[in-house]
Design a protein around this motif. Structure first.
Motif, PDB file in Angstrom:
ATOM      1  N   ASP A 119       0.813  -1.220   0.000  1.00 42.25           N
ATOM      2  CA  ASP A 119       0.000   0.000   0.000  1.00 42.25           C
ATOM      3  C   ASP A 119       0.848   1.272   0.000  1.00 42.25           C
ATOM      4  N   GLN A 120       1.741   1.387   0.967  1.00 44.25           N
ATOM      5  CA  GLN A 120       2.519   2.619   1.087  1.00 44.25           C
ATOM      6  C   GLN A 120       3.459   2.853  -0.096  1.00 44.25           C
ATOM      7  N   PRO A 121       4.199   1.825  -0.564  1.00 50.05           N
ATOM      8  CA  PRO A 121       5.042   2.072  -1.748  1.00 50.05           C
ATOM      9  C   PRO A 121       4.232   2.505  -2.969  1.00 50.05           C
ATOM     10  N   MET A 122       3.080   1.866  -3.194  1.00 51.28           N
ATOM     11  CA  MET A 122       2.251   2.248  -4.342  1.00 51.28           C
ATOM     12  C   MET A 122       1.692   3.656  -4.170  1.00 51.28           C
ATOM     13  N   GLU A 123       1.335   4.001  -2.929  1.00 52.13           N
ATOM     14  CA  GLU A 123       0.789   5.327  -2.665  1.00 52.13           C
ATOM     15  C   GLU A 123       1.853   6.410  -2.859  1.00 52.13           C
ATOM     16  N   ARG A 124       3.085   6.117  -2.414  1.00 53.45           N
ATOM     17  CA  ARG A 124       4.148   7.106  -2.587  1.00 53.45           C
ATOM     18  C   ARG A 124       4.422   7.370  -4.067  1.00 53.45           C
ATOM     19  N   ILE A 125       4.400   6.314  -4.863  1.00 56.14           N
ATOM     20  CA  ILE A 125       4.640   6.496  -6.298  1.00 56.14           C
ATOM     21  C   ILE A 125       3.469   7.215  -6.950  1.00 56.14           C
ATOM     22  N   PHE A 126       2.242   6.819  -6.594  1.00 58.72           N
ATOM     23  CA  PHE A 126       1.049   7.390  -7.214  1.00 58.72           C
ATOM     24  C   PHE A 126       0.905   8.878  -6.907  1.00 58.72           C
ATOM     25  N   PHE A 127       1.192   9.275  -5.663  1.00 56.97           N
ATOM     26  CA  PHE A 127       1.017  10.670  -5.253  1.00 56.97           C
ATOM     27  C   PHE A 127       2.314  11.468  -5.341  1.00 56.97           C
ATOM     28  N   ARG A 128       3.287  10.952  -6.056  1.00 55.27           N
ATOM     29  CA  ARG A 128       4.571  11.668  -6.184  1.00 55.27           C
ATOM     30  C   ARG A 128       4.361  13.005  -6.893  1.00 55.27           C
ATOM     31  N   ALA A 129       5.306  13.909  -6.723  1.00 54.32           N
ATOM     32  CA  ALA A 129       5.251  15.192  -7.435  1.00 54.32           C
ATOM     33  C   ALA A 129       5.511  14.933  -8.914  1.00 54.32           C
TER      34      ALA A 129
END
Length: 266
Positions: A119-129
Motif C-alpha cells: 500500500d505505502q510504496p504504491m501510494e508514494r509512487i502514485f502521489f509523487r510530485a
C-alpha cells in the motif's frame, strides 16, 4: 506480538534462553485470549531473515490471522551476505506477491499482510510530485525525536525510538523530561546527513528510510553503513517502480484507498 511465521520459520531465530524455539509457547498463550479480542486488538510484528521464507510467512499469516494488522521487515545482515543472491530472491517473491495483491484488489481487497507490503510504496509512487517546481524536497523517513513516539528504557532514559536506544541518542529521562537541546542536536545531524546524501539522489522523493537508523552502527554514525543502506533502498524503490509499471490500475487503487477505514490515506 512478535511472530515471524510458522513454527519452522519462527523457531530458527526466536529462541529462549535455553536455546529452544518459542513458537509453541506463544501459540499456547494466545489460547488464553478470546479470538475476537485477538482479531481486533493484536498487531503482529515479523522479521524476515531468509528471503525464501517470505512466501511461507504470507501463507501462515493469511491462514492463521487474516484480519490482523501485520508489520514486518527484513534483516540487514542478510543483505550483506551474498547480497546479489539475496536481493534477487526478494525481488522474485515480491513479484509473486504483487500479482496476488493486485488480483485481490479487484475481488474485495487485499489482506493486511499484502497491504503492509504494497500500500505505502504504491501510494508514494502514485502521489509523487509529477512536475518539480524547484522547491526543496524534504526527506520524510525520520521522526522528530520525542514527537511521533518515545522509547523509555528500563532505567527511565528517553530515546526517539526503540531502535536507537544508545547513549548518543538519549533525549532526556523521566526526571527532567525531554532535553530539547539534544533533540535539536539530533535534527542538525539529520540535516547534515540529508544534505550530503539526499540532495542529489534521484530516489529522495520516493524514499521513506530513517537516515539515522540506516547510518547507525552500535550507536555511532557510520557513513559506510549508510552508503550500503542507500544502495539497498534505491534497489527496493526500483523493484516497486517495476511492480507499479507492470500492474498498477489507478481507478482500482483509488477505490481501494476509499474503502479503507482508518487505513492508509494521503
Amino acid at each position: 506480538l512478535s511472530i515471524d511465521g510458522s513454527k519452522e520459520i519462527h523457531d530458527k531465530y526466536r529462541k529462549n534462553i535455553g536455546g529452544a524455539g518459542s513458537f509453541d509457547i506463544i501459540m499456547e498463550n494466545l489460547k488464553r485470549f478470546d479470538p475476537e479480542f485477538i482479531k481486533k486488538n493484536v498487531t503482529f510484528s515479523a522479521t524476515i531473515h531468509d528471503r525464501e521464507d517470505l512466501l511461507k510467512s504470507y501463507e501462515f499469516f493469511s491462514q492463521m490471522f487474516p484480519h490482523n494488522v501485520l508489520r514486518f521487515g527484513f534483516t540487514k545482515s542478510d543483505d550483506l551476505i551474498d547480497g546479489k543472491k539475496r536481493g534477487l530472491a526478494k525481488r522474485i517473491y515480491l513479484k509473486i506477491l504483487s500479482e496476488t495483491y493486485f488480483e485481490k484488489m479487484k475481488n474485495g481487497g487485499p489482506d493486511r499482510f499484502l497491504r503492509f507490503l504494497f500500500d505505502q510504496p504504491m501510494e508514494r509512487i502514485f502521489f509523487r510530485a509529477r512536475k518539480y517546481n524547484g522547491e526543496e524536497i524534504i526527506p520524510v523517513g525520520f521522526c522528530i525525536p520525542g514527537a511521533r513516539k518515545l522509547f523509555v528504557s528500563s532505567k527511565g532514559k528517553f530515546y526517539s525510538c526503540e531502535k536507537l536506544g544508545y547513549d548518543q541518542f538519549e533525549i532526556g529521562d523521566v526526571e527532567i523530561g525531554i532535553n530539547y537541546k539534544k533533540v535539536i542536536d539530533i535534527l542538525e545531524e539529520i540535516k547534515r546527513l540529508s544534505s550530503e546524501k539526499c540532495s542529489n539522489c534521484w530516489a529522495t522523493p520516493l524514499c521513506n528510510s530513517c537516515i539515522m537508523l540506516d547510518s547507525c552502527k552500535e550507536g555511532i554514525i557510520n557513513e559506510e553503513r549508510l552508503n550500503e543502506s542507500c544502495i539497498r533502498k534505491r534497489q527496493s524503490i526500483l523493484d516497486y517502480l517495476g511492480i507499479y509499471t507492470e500492474h498498477f490500475n489507478e481507478k482500482e487503487f483509488v477505490n481501494h484507498l476509499k474503502k479503507l477505514k482508518g487505513g492508509i490515506t494521503r
